[in-house]
Write a protein that holds these residues in place. Structure first.
Motif, short mmCIF file in Angstrom:
data_model
loop_
_atom_site.label_atom_id
_atom_site.label_comp_id
_atom_site.label_asym_id
_atom_site.label_seq_id
_atom_site.Cartn_x
_atom_site.Cartn_y
_atom_site.Cartn_z
N UNK A 1 0.83 -1.21 0.00
CA UNK A 1 0.00 0.00 0.00
C UNK A 1 0.87 1.25 0.00
N UNK A 2 1.97 1.23 0.72
CA UNK A 2 2.87 2.38 0.75
C UNK A 2 3.50 2.67 -0.59
N UNK A 3 3.94 1.61 -1.28
CA UNK A 3 4.55 1.80 -2.60
C UNK A 3 3.52 2.31 -3.61
N UNK A 4 2.32 1.71 -3.60
CA UNK A 4 1.27 2.16 -4.52
C UNK A 4 0.84 3.60 -4.22
N UNK A 5 0.71 3.93 -2.94
CA UNK A 5 0.34 5.29 -2.57
C UNK A 5 1.41 6.30 -2.95
N UNK A 6 2.66 5.93 -2.80
CA UNK A 6 3.75 6.82 -3.19
C UNK A 6 3.73 7.07 -4.70
N UNK B 1 -1.75 24.59 -7.57
CA UNK B 1 -1.37 24.58 -6.17
C UNK B 1 -2.17 23.54 -5.37
N UNK B 2 -3.43 23.35 -5.71
CA UNK B 2 -4.24 22.32 -5.04
C UNK B 2 -3.72 20.92 -5.33
N UNK B 3 -3.27 20.69 -6.55
CA UNK B 3 -2.70 19.39 -6.91
C UNK B 3 -1.40 19.14 -6.16
N UNK B 4 -0.57 20.18 -6.04
CA UNK B 4 0.70 20.02 -5.35
C UNK B 4 0.49 19.67 -3.88
N UNK B 5 -0.46 20.35 -3.24
CA UNK B 5 -0.74 20.07 -1.83
C UNK B 5 -1.26 18.65 -1.65
N UNK B 6 -2.21 18.26 -2.49
CA UNK B 6 -2.78 16.91 -2.39
C UNK B 6 -1.72 15.85 -2.67
N UNK B 7 -0.94 16.03 -3.70
CA UNK B 7 0.10 15.06 -4.04
C UNK B 7 1.14 14.93 -2.95
N UNK B 8 1.51 16.06 -2.34
CA UNK B 8 2.50 16.03 -1.27
C UNK B 8 1.96 15.29 -0.05
N UNK B 9 0.71 15.57 0.32
CA UNK B 9 0.11 14.89 1.48
C UNK B 9 0.00 13.39 1.24
N UNK B 10 -0.45 13.00 0.05
CA UNK B 10 -0.57 11.57 -0.27
C UNK B 10 0.80 10.90 -0.24
N UNK B 11 1.83 11.56 -0.76
CA UNK B 11 3.17 10.97 -0.77
C UNK B 11 3.73 10.83 0.64
N UNK B 12 3.52 11.83 1.49
CA UNK B 12 4.05 11.75 2.86
C UNK B 12 3.34 10.65 3.65
N UNK B 13 2.02 10.56 3.53
CA UNK B 13 1.28 9.51 4.24
C UNK B 13 1.72 8.13 3.72
N UNK C 1 4.63 2.98 4.35
CA UNK C 1 5.71 2.11 3.88
C UNK C 1 6.69 1.82 5.02
N UNK C 2 7.06 2.83 5.78
CA UNK C 2 7.98 2.64 6.91
C UNK C 2 7.34 1.73 7.96
N UNK C 3 6.05 1.97 8.25
CA UNK C 3 5.36 1.13 9.22
C UNK C 3 5.31 -0.32 8.76
N UNK C 4 5.11 -0.55 7.47
CA UNK C 4 5.10 -1.92 6.95
C UNK C 4 6.44 -2.60 7.06
N UNK C 5 7.50 -1.86 6.79
CA UNK C 5 8.85 -2.44 6.90
C UNK C 5 9.15 -2.79 8.35
N UNK C 6 8.83 -1.87 9.27
CA UNK C 6 9.09 -2.13 10.70
C UNK C 6 8.27 -3.31 11.18
N UNK C 7 6.98 -3.35 10.84
CA UNK C 7 6.11 -4.45 11.28
C UNK C 7 6.60 -5.79 10.74
N UNK C 8 7.00 -5.81 9.49
CA UNK C 8 7.47 -7.06 8.89
C UNK C 8 8.74 -7.55 9.57
N UNK C 9 9.69 -6.66 9.85
CA UNK C 9 10.93 -7.11 10.49
C UNK C 9 10.69 -7.56 11.92
N UNK C 10 9.81 -6.87 12.66
CA UNK C 10 9.53 -7.27 14.04
C UNK C 10 8.87 -8.64 14.07
#
Length: 130
Positions: free
Chosen positions: A34-39, A69-81, A86-95
């Protein structure tokens, strides 16, 4: 679970119950996907207005900046989330993978009187299936 002396079988092993179920790595892998697809989706949202502007032959850049400007804000928020997911998935998988490795049953070497060593899992010899 505490093993009391009256619960120990003659072989010296505590009674074997149902083995603990190993935790699943599936949720972590799904979060990674989900993180890769969302990015990728966030990056597409950032790039689409620029491509549309170029395909339209250019024009008034000031008006385009207000529109984009609306597209840039939306794209940036989607990429950060998505990066956070993605980080949460990597941490959960390794744990979970570390927990799964720790849950491997240990094997003891048992030497019957006058015979060769036999590997035996904890909990005594396996019971025959019916």
């Amino acid at each position: 679970m505490t093993h009391h002396p009256h619960m120990i079988r003659p072989g010296g092993f505590p009674p074997g119950g149902v083995p603990a179920k190993k935790p699943s790595v599936v949720p972590g892998i799904l979060l990674i996907i989900a993180g890769v697809l969302g990015l990728g989706m966030g990056l597409c949202i950032l790039v689409i207005p620029m491509l549309l502007f170029l395909l339209g032959g250019g024009g008034n850049v000031d008006a385009f900046d207000d529109f984009a400007s609306g597209f840039y804000t939306t794209g940036f928020v989607v990429a950060v989330v998505s990066v956070l997911v993605l980080i949460a998935g990597i941490v959960l998988t390794t744990v979970v993978a570390r927990k799964r490795r720790r849950m491997r049953p240990q094997v003891w070497m048992v030497r019957p009187p006058g015979g060769p060593q036999i590997q035996q899992p904890p909990g005594g010899p396996p019971t025959p299936r019916r």
